[in-house]
Design a protein around this motif. Structure first.
Motif, PDB file in Angstrom:
ATOM      1  N   ARG A 422       0.821  -1.215   0.000  1.00 25.14           N
ATOM      2  CA  ARG A 422       0.000   0.000   0.000  1.00 25.14           C
ATOM      3  C   ARG A 422       0.851   1.258   0.000  1.00 25.14           C
ATOM      4  O   ARG A 422       0.543   2.236  -0.674  1.00 25.14           O
ATOM      5  N   VAL A 423       1.908   1.232   0.788  1.00 28.11           N
ATOM      6  CA  VAL A 423       2.779   2.399   0.927  1.00 28.11           C
ATOM      7  C   VAL A 423       4.221   1.928   0.799  1.00 28.11           C
ATOM      8  O   VAL A 423       4.685   1.141   1.616  1.00 28.11           O
ATOM      9  N   LYS A 424       4.920   2.410  -0.203  1.00 28.64           N
ATOM     10  CA  LYS A 424       6.286   1.961  -0.434  1.00 28.64           C
ATOM     11  C   LYS A 424       7.254   2.550   0.589  1.00 28.64           C
ATOM     12  O   LYS A 424       7.074   3.654   1.076  1.00 28.64           O
ATOM     13  N   ASN A 425       8.271   1.759   0.884  1.00 30.01           N
ATOM     14  CA  ASN A 425       9.401   2.211   1.700  1.00 30.01           C
ATOM     15  C   ASN A 425       9.038   2.574   3.141  1.00 30.01           C
ATOM     16  O   ASN A 425       9.680   3.426   3.753  1.00 30.01           O
ATOM     17  N   VAL A 426       7.996   1.949   3.685  1.00 29.85           N
ATOM     18  CA  VAL A 426       7.702   2.197   5.099  1.00 29.85           C
ATOM     19  C   VAL A 426       8.736   1.470   5.960  1.00 29.85           C
ATOM     20  O   VAL A 426       9.255   0.423   5.580  1.00 29.85           O
ATOM     21  N   GLN A 427       9.022   2.084   7.100  1.00 30.66           N
ATOM     22  CA  GLN A 427       9.985   1.515   8.026  1.00 30.66           C
ATOM     23  C   GLN A 427       9.342   1.374   9.402  1.00 30.66           C
ATOM     24  O   GLN A 427       8.193   1.770   9.611  1.00 30.66           O
ATOM     25  N   VAL A 428      10.098   0.812  10.330  1.00 25.88           N
ATOM     26  CA  VAL A 428       9.519   0.492  11.634  1.00 25.88           C
ATOM     27  C   VAL A 428      10.562   0.600  12.734  1.00 25.88           C
ATOM     28  O   VAL A 428      11.760   0.404  12.501  1.00 25.88           O
ATOM     29  N   GLY A 429      10.105   0.942  13.915  1.00 28.59           N
ATOM     30  CA  GLY A 429      10.900   0.862  15.138  1.00 28.59           C
ATOM     31  C   GLY A 429      10.000   0.265  16.205  1.00 28.59           C
ATOM     32  O   GLY A 429       8.847   0.678  16.346  1.00 28.59           O
ATOM     33  N   ASN A 656       0.386  14.677  12.244  1.00 33.79           N
ATOM     34  CA  ASN A 656      -0.259  15.470  11.192  1.00 33.79           C
ATOM     35  C   ASN A 656      -0.010  14.871   9.815  1.00 33.79           C
ATOM     36  O   ASN A 656       1.101  14.412   9.509  1.00 33.79           O
ATOM     37  N   ASP A 657      -1.046  14.915   8.978  1.00 34.23           N
ATOM     38  CA  ASP A 657      -0.970  14.435   7.586  1.00 34.23           C
ATOM     39  C   ASP A 657      -0.606  12.962   7.498  1.00 34.23           C
ATOM     40  O   ASP A 657      -0.080  12.500   6.480  1.00 34.23           O
ATOM     41  N   SER A 658      -0.853  12.217   8.561  1.00 29.21           N
ATOM     42  CA  SER A 658      -0.595  10.766   8.580  1.00 29.21           C
ATOM     43  C   SER A 658       0.834  10.428   8.168  1.00 29.21           C
ATOM     44  O   SER A 658       1.082   9.506   7.400  1.00 29.21           O
ATOM     45  N   ARG A 659       1.775  11.171   8.720  1.00 31.05           N
ATOM     46  CA  ARG A 659       3.186  10.887   8.438  1.00 31.05           C
ATOM     47  C   ARG A 659       3.740   9.801   9.359  1.00 31.05           C
ATOM     48  O   ARG A 659       4.632   9.048   8.967  1.00 31.05           O
ATOM     49  N   ASP A 660       3.228   9.769  10.574  1.00 28.83           N
ATOM     50  CA  ASP A 660       3.724   8.816  11.566  1.00 28.83           C
ATOM     51  C   ASP A 660       2.565   8.029  12.156  1.00 28.83           C
ATOM     52  O   ASP A 660       1.578   8.609  12.606  1.00 28.83           O
ATOM     53  N   SER A 661       2.714   6.712  12.145  1.00 26.83           N
ATOM     54  CA  SER A 661       1.725   5.821  12.741  1.00 26.83           C
ATOM     55  C   SER A 661       2.331   5.237  14.009  1.00 26.83           C
ATOM     56  O   SER A 661       3.423   4.664  13.988  1.00 26.83           O
ATOM     57  N   TRP A 662       1.611   5.396  15.145  1.00 29.31           N
ATOM     58  CA  TRP A 662       2.115   4.948  16.433  1.00 29.31           C
ATOM     59  C   TRP A 662       1.109   4.026  17.125  1.00 29.31           C
ATOM     60  O   TRP A 662      -0.089   4.137  16.926  1.00 29.31           O
ATOM     61  N   PHE A 663       1.648   3.152  17.946  1.00 29.32           N
ATOM     62  CA  PHE A 663       0.805   2.398  18.875  1.00 29.32           C
ATOM     63  C   PHE A 663       1.631   2.094  20.120  1.00 29.32           C
ATOM     64  O   PHE A 663       2.826   1.772  20.038  1.00 29.32           O
ATOM     65  N   ALA A 664       0.989   2.217  21.271  1.00 28.04           N
ATOM     66  CA  ALA A 664       1.605   1.794  22.533  1.00 28.04           C
ATOM     67  C   ALA A 664       0.547   1.065  23.343  1.00 28.04           C
ATOM     68  O   ALA A 664      -0.617   1.486  23.382  1.00 28.04           O
ATOM     69  N   GLY A 665       0.942  -0.025  23.966  1.00 31.33           N
ATOM     70  CA  GLY A 665      -0.023  -0.791  24.759  1.00 31.33           C
ATOM     71  C   GLY A 665       0.652  -1.923  25.498  1.00 31.33           C
ATOM     72  O   GLY A 665       1.870  -2.113  25.414  1.00 31.33           O
ATOM     73  N   TRP A 675       6.491   2.386  16.127  1.00 33.61           N
ATOM     74  CA  TRP A 675       6.367   3.466  15.141  1.00 33.61           C
ATOM     75  C   TRP A 675       6.457   2.880  13.747  1.00 33.61           C
ATOM     76  O   TRP A 675       7.295   2.007  13.489  1.00 33.61           O
ATOM     77  N   VAL A 676       5.614   3.354  12.839  1.00 35.46           N
ATOM     78  CA  VAL A 676       5.694   2.995  11.423  1.00 35.46           C
ATOM     79  C   VAL A 676       5.637   4.287  10.620  1.00 35.46           C
ATOM     80  O   VAL A 676       4.758   5.137  10.864  1.00 35.46           O
ATOM     81  N   GLY A 677       6.538   4.448   9.721  1.00 33.00           N
ATOM     82  CA  GLY A 677       6.567   5.660   8.897  1.00 33.00           C
ATOM     83  C   GLY A 677       7.647   5.549   7.845  1.00 33.00           C
ATOM     84  O   GLY A 677       8.179   4.463   7.593  1.00 33.00           O
ATOM     85  N   SER A 689      -4.012   2.945  13.996  1.00 32.94           N
ATOM     86  CA  SER A 689      -4.705   1.656  14.011  1.00 32.94           C
ATOM     87  C   SER A 689      -4.412   0.808  12.776  1.00 32.94           C
ATOM     88  O   SER A 689      -4.500  -0.417  12.831  1.00 32.94           O
ATOM     89  N   SER A 690      -4.042   1.446  11.664  1.00 31.93           N
ATOM     90  CA  SER A 690      -3.825   0.686  10.426  1.00 31.93           C
ATOM     91  C   SER A 690      -2.356   0.373  10.169  1.00 31.93           C
ATOM     92  O   SER A 690      -2.044  -0.462   9.328  1.00 31.93           O
ATOM     93  N   GLY A 691      -1.455   1.024  10.906  1.00 28.71           N
ATOM     94  CA  GLY A 691      -0.031   0.779  10.715  1.00 28.71           C
ATOM     95  C   GLY A 691       0.604   0.108  11.917  1.00 28.71           C
ATOM     96  O   GLY A 691       0.772  -1.107  11.963  1.00 28.71           O
ATOM     97  N   ALA A 692       0.929   0.911  12.914  1.00 31.51           N
ATOM     98  CA  ALA A 692       1.660   0.394  14.074  1.00 31.51           C
ATOM     99  C   ALA A 692       0.852  -0.648  14.845  1.00 31.51           C
ATOM    100  O   ALA A 692       1.398  -1.649  15.316  1.00 31.51           O
ATOM    101  N   MET A 693      -0.464  -0.413  14.985  1.00 28.53           N
ATOM    102  CA  MET A 693      -1.271  -1.387  15.729  1.00 28.53           C
ATOM    103  C   MET A 693      -1.334  -2.727  15.008  1.00 28.53           C
ATOM    104  O   MET A 693      -1.451  -3.786  15.650  1.00 28.53           O
ATOM    105  N   ALA A 694      -1.235  -2.702  13.685  1.00 25.12           N
ATOM    106  CA  ALA A 694      -1.227  -3.958  12.926  1.00 25.12           C
ATOM    107  C   ALA A 694       0.018  -4.787  13.261  1.00 25.12           C
ATOM    108  O   ALA A 694      -0.030  -6.018  13.310  1.00 25.12           O
ATOM    109  N   VAL A 695       1.132  -4.114  13.509  1.00 26.54           N
ATOM    110  CA  VAL A 695       2.354  -4.819  13.919  1.00 26.54           C
ATOM    111  C   VAL A 695       2.143  -5.473  15.280  1.00 26.54           C
ATOM    112  O   VAL A 695       2.507  -6.630  15.503  1.00 26.54           O
TER     113      VAL A 695
END
Length: 765
Positions: A422-429, A656-665, A675-677, A689-695
């Motif tokens: 869906r989104v090219k070159n996404v990375q993760v921490g 802002n502008d959906s640049r960074d996707s986060w989840f903590a729990g 983090w996904v971005g 919910s659609s990026g980091a939470m999926a991980v």
């Protein structure tokens, strides 16, 4: 006539003079040679003594995982312990009869644990019965006397060894801990007269020479074990008479100076046994782990014979490349043992018919954990300086949970592969902590977990978005006389103006306003405007102070935009503050190291940061309750639906502008921050919910969660509140909601009159 007679004697005199001169030269040269050999032997003796009586080897620094602790109430279930035992190389049997074995039923595991070195001292072998219930470990009983143990440790996993520049890797094992059959096999195959000769065996050399001349090629060697040790320790593999003579002289010196047992121990730990990529595998102890994945003391007869068989040529007999060769060589060793009455015929047949029993050669015996190891090395450097890992025999015990790390890596790889469509070159921490110990349990810094490069788990600084909201509401709920989970918050358009005249008009994600919502609803659905109103009411500075007390270690600009996450951080920084929430409001600095032992197994001094109460436990309970509602029916409800019946706490975040996707729990065991971005800060179109939470969801599918226990804490009561205005009410009133609350502020009205609507009053209800 006399003259002629004198002339005839002259050649004899000349001959005698020549012989006399030759003899004189010979004994003089011999004396010089003897002197040279003597002085050279003294020189070699000094080299040998320095090696043998000093530090024979530079033993690599060993890096261990956490030691799994089992005790009544421990958050470890039956499948997780089974997986841990498999990772440690324990054998599942119907009835444990020796160390390294276990049996299992649906609710119990009987285990015969290995002895091991624990930071708190040597742990003896022990046979125990571990029982489980729905919450985790129910009991741990010692089999010898049925006594229930307060705590029981499994040995840690050896994650890696940090080798020196020579590329040699070894695991030292004293001869006393070697199986006797390995020693017998070695002597029978390599040097039968080891205890009779004095370092060199002339008869073996002569025999080998005859065999080689007859065969027309080198098919047999005459070197003793002592000569092989001398070559391995001090010489190259060059084939020359000078090198061979030097080897023989050194072998004689070694045999003269040291006992046979000392020589044998040195050989067993020095011998080259194979190649693990760039690392040379030396010694029987490491070879056992390399080929079979278990300690040498637990090897079968066939496996012990295999190790001795490999000495002849580890490359030629590489069992993963040439299994037939390896098995043929192993069987030859077994046959030699049988012929020399070291094995019975039945033992020989059973061993020869068994498979090689190798570990999975596709899996490395070294854990590639670049992100985590970077944190470990940095922490070691800060504690002890740069030189620690260069010292021989250091043992570092870390907080890493191998099962959590494996699940995290699999979750990252599978989810990022899916997101990349869906989104090219996404990375993760990604960072996981142990809720109970405050240690870093797992870390991934790249979508290719083994890639040694930029560590996004630690090094990025990105706006954390709505992940700050639990701290906004924690600050509000701490004022129990003013705020509860039922408190109404305004959800209407607002505009703020700063000192420079610039305006800011926060909006909800859906761009809609509902007029007024409860604090819990605003929290669960991550509504922006009510959060800003709550934050302004309690003070931006106070929210920043809550964050910093919870462990945020970088400055926070006290502007209203901070209330919606205009604060840059990393997954490690987020994990730190969410660990505080998960730990009932107690702040403990996250660590990656629990203990360090030197070469003498003496613990090095460790200074642990004192824990501090950052959030009142009653307030923290309310925050946890609200985070559970996020997963149950808020922005994280997709996660809740994936694990029905399991209590989880979570918070999604999007910049802002959906640049960074986060989840903590967190669940009952681990806290996660993800983090996904994109590295270039491009828009991803991903929400929390659609990026980091999926991980995180993929992680829990790999490592099934333990439901939060959410035990009530002192200062919390079940309260009833008016759904309309949040006023505390009696349980039998209409239009009320049951929520936990601070007991000091829960003072319901004496009757329900004030809460009744006009139509209820009209009907006389």
């Amino acid at each position: 006539m006399a003259k002629n007679k004198s002339t005839k004697k002259h050649p004899k005199n000349r001959s005698k003079g020549w012989l006399r001169s030759l003899w004189s030269l010979t004994w003089k040269l011999s004396l010089i040679g003897i002197a040279f050999v003597t002085f050279y032997a003294i020189y070699l003796d000094q080299i040998i003594a320095q090696k043998f009586e000093g530090q024979k080897w530079h033993l690599p620094a060993q890096i261990f995982s956490r030691s799994m602790a089992l005790y009544p109430g421990a958050a470890v279930n039956h499948p997780q312990l089974m997986a841990e035992l498999k990772l440690l190389g324990y054998r599942k049997v119907s009835n444990p009869r020796q160390v390294g074995e276990f049996s299992a039923s649906s609710t119990r595991i009987e285990l015969w644990r290995r002895p091991f070195l624990h930071p708190e001292g040597n742990q003896a072998e022990q046979r125990v019965m571990i029982s489980f219930d729905s919450l985790g470990v129910n009991s741990v009983k010692r089999m010898s006397d049925k006594r229930e143990l307060a705590v029981f440790h499994l040995e840690p996993v050896l994650l890696d060894r940090i080798i020196a520049g020579d590329g040699e890797d070894r695991l030292f094992v004293p001869t006393t801990e070697m199986p006797s059959l390995i020693v017998e096999s070695l002597l029978q195959v390599e040097d039968r007269s080891f205890y009779e000769h004095h370092g060199v065996n002339p008869f073996a050399i002569a025999r080998a020479a005859i065999v080689n001349i007859t065969a027309g090629r080198a098919v047999q060697g005459g070197s003793t074990l002592t000569q092989q040790l001398a070559k391995n320790f001090f010489l190259s593999s060059e084939r020359s008479l000078i090198r061979k003579a030097r080897e023989a002289l050194m072998a004689i010196i070694i045999d003269f100076r040291y006992s046979k047992d000392e020589i044998l121990e040195a050989y067993l730990n020095e011998v080259y046994m194979g190649q693990d990529k760039a690392r040379g595998v030396h010694g029987m102890g490491l070879a056992s782990q390399f080929y079979f994945g278990r300690p040498i003391a637990e090897l079968t007869v066939a496996q012990q014979a295999f190790l001795v068989a490999m000495i002849k040529g580890p490359s030629y007999y590489n069992p993963w490349r040439y299994p037939e060769r390896a098995q043929e060589r192993r069987d030859l060793v077994l046959r030699i043992l049988m012929e020399n009455d070291k094995l019975t015929v039945a033992q020989y047949k059973a061993a020869a018919e068994s498979p090689l029993g190798l570990r999975d050669g596709k899996k490395s015996v070294h854990q590639k954990l670049p992100a985590f190891f970077a944190v470990v090395k940095n922490e070691l450097r800060n504690r002890y300086g740069d030189s620690l890992l260069n010292q021989s025999g250091v043992k570092v015990y870390t907080t890493l949970d191998p099962m959590a790390q494996d699940a995290a890596e699999k979750a990252v790889v599978s989810t990022l592969k899916s997101l990349d469509k869906r989104v090219k070159n996404v990375q993760v921490g990604m960072v996981l902590t142990d809720k109970y110990t405050g240690g870093i349990a797992a870390m991934v810094g790249d979508k290719q977990p083994g890639f040694e490069g930029f560590n996004r788990a630690v090094e990025i600084r990105r706006p954390i978005g709505s992940l700050i909201k639990p701290f906004v509401y924690a600050t509000a709920l701490a004022q129990g006389d003013k705020f509860s989970l039922a408190s109404p918050l305004a959800d209407k358009p607002i505009t703020l103006t700063n000192e420079q005249g610039k305006t800011w008009s926060p909006k909800n994600v859906d761009k809609q306003f509902s007029g007024e919502v409860s604090l819990l609803e605003a929290f669960a659905n991550s509504m922006n405007v009510p959060t800003v109103n709550a934050g302004l009411a309690i003070g931006v500075d106070n929210v920043a102070n809550t964050m910093q007390k919870a462990g945020w270690n970088e400055p926070i600009a006290p502007y209203p935009s901070m209330l919606l996450g205009a604060v840059n951080g990393s997954p490690l920084m987020v994990a730190q503050v969410y660990q505080t929430i998960a730990d009932e409001g107690r702040y403990r600095k996250l660590t990656s190291i629990t203990a360090v032992l030197d070469s003498q197994n003496t613990p090095l001094a460790v200074t642990h940061s004192a824990s501090e109460m950052a959030i009142d436990p009653a307030t923290d309970y309310l925050v946890q309750y609200a985070m559970n509602q996020v997963v149950a029916k808020g922005t994280g409800k997709r996660l809740g639906a994936a694990f029905p019946g399991v209590k989880l706490a979570g918070k999604t975040g999007t910049s802002n502008d959906s640049r960074d996707s986060w989840f903590a729990g967190f669940d009952e065991r681990n806290v996660a921050a993800i983090w996904v971005g994109q590295d270039d800060n491009s828009k991803t179109g991903l929400y929390g919910s659609s990026g980091a939470m999926a991980v995180y969801q993929a992680f829990l599918q790999q490592r099934p969660p333990l439901s939060l226990r959410m035990s009530p804490v002192q200062g919390i009561v079940n309260g009833y509140f008016d759904r309309t205005n949040g006023a505390p009410m009696q349980p039998n009133c209409h239009n009320v909601i049951n929520l936990p609350a601070h007991n000091v502020s829960y003072k319901p009205a004496a009757n329900c009159g004030e809460s009744l609507s006009w139509w209820q009053k009209l009907l006389g209800e």
